[in-house]
Write a protein that holds these residues in place. Structure first.
Motif, PDB file in Angstrom:
ATOM      1  N   ASN A 153       0.846  -1.199   0.000  1.00 55.09           N
ATOM      2  CA  ASN A 153       0.000   0.000   0.000  1.00 55.09           C
ATOM      3  C   ASN A 153       0.878   1.244   0.000  1.00 55.09           C
ATOM      4  O   ASN A 153       1.636   1.480   0.945  1.00 55.09           O
ATOM      5  CB  ASN A 153      -0.916  -0.015   1.230  1.00 55.09           C
ATOM      6  CG  ASN A 153      -2.034   1.009   1.131  1.00 55.09           C
ATOM      7  OD1 ASN A 153      -1.993   1.889   0.282  1.00 55.09           O
ATOM      8  ND2 ASN A 153      -3.014   0.902   2.005  1.00 55.09           N
ATOM      9  N   LEU A 154       0.773   2.058  -1.053  1.00 58.54           N
ATOM     10  CA  LEU A 154       1.596   3.263  -1.188  1.00 58.54           C
ATOM     11  C   LEU A 154       0.760   4.514  -0.954  1.00 58.54           C
ATOM     12  O   LEU A 154      -0.359   4.640  -1.470  1.00 58.54           O
ATOM     13  CB  LEU A 154       2.216   3.334  -2.578  1.00 58.54           C
ATOM     14  CG  LEU A 154       3.177   2.219  -2.998  1.00 58.54           C
ATOM     15  CD1 LEU A 154       3.737   2.515  -4.384  1.00 58.54           C
ATOM     16  CD2 LEU A 154       4.292   2.040  -1.985  1.00 58.54           C
ATOM     17  N   GLU A 155       1.323   5.452  -0.201  1.00 59.38           N
ATOM     18  CA  GLU A 155       0.712   6.766  -0.045  1.00 59.38           C
ATOM     19  C   GLU A 155       1.065   7.635  -1.261  1.00 59.38           C
ATOM     20  O   GLU A 155       1.906   7.263  -2.089  1.00 59.38           O
ATOM     21  CB  GLU A 155       1.219   7.423   1.245  1.00 59.38           C
ATOM     22  CG  GLU A 155       0.940   6.631   2.513  1.00 59.38           C
ATOM     23  CD  GLU A 155      -0.540   6.516   2.818  1.00 59.38           C
ATOM     24  OE1 GLU A 155      -1.306   7.403   2.355  1.00 59.38           O
ATOM     25  OE2 GLU A 155      -0.933   5.556   3.504  1.00 59.38           O
ATOM     26  N   ALA A 156       0.416   8.771  -1.389  1.00 57.01           N
ATOM     27  CA  ALA A 156       0.677   9.677  -2.513  1.00 57.01           C
ATOM     28  C   ALA A 156       2.142  10.083  -2.549  1.00 57.01           C
ATOM     29  O   ALA A 156       2.704  10.521  -1.538  1.00 57.01           O
ATOM     30  CB  ALA A 156      -0.213  10.913  -2.401  1.00 57.01           C
ATOM     31  N   GLY A 157       2.789   9.883  -3.709  1.00 53.80           N
ATOM     32  CA  GLY A 157       4.186  10.251  -3.882  1.00 53.80           C
ATOM     33  C   GLY A 157       5.177   9.209  -3.400  1.00 53.80           C
ATOM     34  O   GLY A 157       6.369   9.308  -3.695  1.00 53.80           O
ATOM     35  N   GLU A 158       4.724   8.212  -2.671  1.00 58.92           N
ATOM     36  CA  GLU A 158       5.622   7.167  -2.172  1.00 58.92           C
ATOM     37  C   GLU A 158       5.980   6.216  -3.303  1.00 58.92           C
ATOM     38  O   GLU A 158       5.153   5.917  -4.163  1.00 58.92           O
ATOM     39  CB  GLU A 158       4.947   6.410  -1.031  1.00 58.92           C
ATOM     40  CG  GLU A 158       5.837   5.384  -0.341  1.00 58.92           C
ATOM     41  CD  GLU A 158       5.128   4.655   0.786  1.00 58.92           C
ATOM     42  OE1 GLU A 158       5.769   3.822   1.440  1.00 58.92           O
ATOM     43  OE2 GLU A 158       3.921   4.933   1.014  1.00 58.92           O
ATOM     44  N   GLU A 159       7.232   5.747  -3.295  1.00 57.50           N
ATOM     45  CA  GLU A 159       7.698   4.856  -4.351  1.00 57.50           C
ATOM     46  C   GLU A 159       8.104   3.499  -3.783  1.00 57.50           C
ATOM     47  O   GLU A 159       8.509   3.397  -2.628  1.00 57.50           O
ATOM     48  CB  GLU A 159       8.899   5.471  -5.090  1.00 57.50           C
ATOM     49  CG  GLU A 159       8.560   6.685  -5.920  1.00 57.50           C
ATOM     50  CD  GLU A 159       9.739   7.156  -6.742  1.00 57.50           C
ATOM     51  OE1 GLU A 159       9.509   7.817  -7.766  1.00 57.50           O
ATOM     52  OE2 GLU A 159      10.892   6.865  -6.367  1.00 57.50           O
ATOM     53  N   VAL A 160       7.995   2.472  -4.631  1.00 63.32           N
ATOM     54  CA  VAL A 160       8.466   1.143  -4.276  1.00 63.32           C
ATOM     55  C   VAL A 160       9.020   0.483  -5.538  1.00 63.32           C
ATOM     56  O   VAL A 160       8.551   0.756  -6.648  1.00 63.32           O
ATOM     57  CB  VAL A 160       7.339   0.287  -3.655  1.00 63.32           C
ATOM     58  CG1 VAL A 160       6.273  -0.058  -4.692  1.00 63.32           C
ATOM     59  CG2 VAL A 160       7.901  -0.991  -3.040  1.00 63.32           C
ATOM     60  N   ILE A 161      10.033  -0.341  -5.353  1.00 61.35           N
ATOM     61  CA  ILE A 161      10.639  -1.067  -6.469  1.00 61.35           C
ATOM     62  C   ILE A 161      10.292  -2.546  -6.315  1.00 61.35           C
ATOM     63  O   ILE A 161      10.527  -3.141  -5.268  1.00 61.35           O
ATOM     64  CB  ILE A 161      12.165  -0.871  -6.487  1.00 61.35           C
ATOM     65  CG1 ILE A 161      12.487   0.605  -6.738  1.00 61.35           C
ATOM     66  CG2 ILE A 161      12.818  -1.751  -7.544  1.00 61.35           C
ATOM     67  CD1 ILE A 161      13.952   0.945  -6.607  1.00 61.35           C
TER      68      ILE A 161
END
Length: 229
Positions: A153-161
């Motif tokens: 679950n990503l918040e606004a602007g958060e990144e994940v690879i």
């Protein structure tokens, strides 16, 4: 329709209790067992071009099976071929869901299954290719995986690879790009990851804890070498 996902992450099945007149659409060969009051029919989706695209572009089956409570209420068990999880997702019609090859298991009638085109760079370098499945509409969707399904679950602007071989599904409004796992190509290949997907939130990404390619390589390494005649 009442339903329950049984038997955990390794070998789950979906148990659906259909009332008279209700139906569920599933991938070809998904039905394990059903009540005698239910009727199973094999059919193409209403969108014939969409069916052709699924078969020849996305590598999916051209056909669906529909299980309907045409003679009275009954129960059906649905499963998939891989040892892995099943998750339920409720679509409210406000967005579409992009799904990797072999990720779709079943859905209620209000959900349409079609193909979506990735941009050229993403398609050429992703495991899914240029085309992925696109699910849209209102209703319940069941997705399957290889290994357990985990939500990121990503918040606004958060990144994940994420390693692209571990992707199961993601909302169509999420931004992502394909990139090297490391700074250089040689380092990326040596690391064993090579290509990854960088997603930017907000949104929820569904990933699988195992990937078929790695399991296939492991299995081949366990088999005795073939003897030439």
């Amino acid at each position: 329709m009442k339903y329950e996902i049984l038997h955990g992450d390794a070998f789950p099945v979906v148990q659906c209790d259909l009332q008279y007149g209700e139906s569920i659409k599933a991938e070809s060969d998904a039905m394990i067992a059903m009540s005698a009051s239910l009727e199973l029919t094999g059919n193409m989706d209403r969108n014939i071009l969409g069916g052709l695209a699924r078969r020849f572009l996305a590598g999916e089956s051209f056909f669906f099976q529909t299980i309907q409570a045409s003679r009275g209420p009954g129960r059906v068990l649905l499963g998939h071929a891989a040892p892995g999880g099943i998750i339920d997702v409720e679509l409210d019609g406000s967005y579409g869901l992009r799904v990797q090859k072999d990720g779709f298991l079943a859905s209620t009638p209000g959900v349409e299954v079609d193909t979506a085109v990735q941009n050229l760079a993403q398609g050429l370098f992703s495991r899914e290719g240029l085309f992925v499945l696109n699910l849209r509409g209102r209703g319940l969707v069941f997705l399957s995986s290889f290994g357990a399904i985990h939500s990121v679950n990503l918040e606004a602007g958060e990144e994940v690879i994420i390693d692209n071989g571990h992707l199961v599904a993601w909302p169509d409004y999420m931004q992502y790009r394909i990139e090297k796992a490391s700074n250089g190509w040689i380092s990326s290949v040596i690391s064993g990851e090579c290509l990854v997907c960088r997603f930017t939130g907000p949104g929820v990404i569904l990933i699988q804890t195992r990937k078929p390619e790695a399991f296939s390589q492991w299995l081949q390494g366990m088999l005795p070498p073939s003897r030439s005649s």
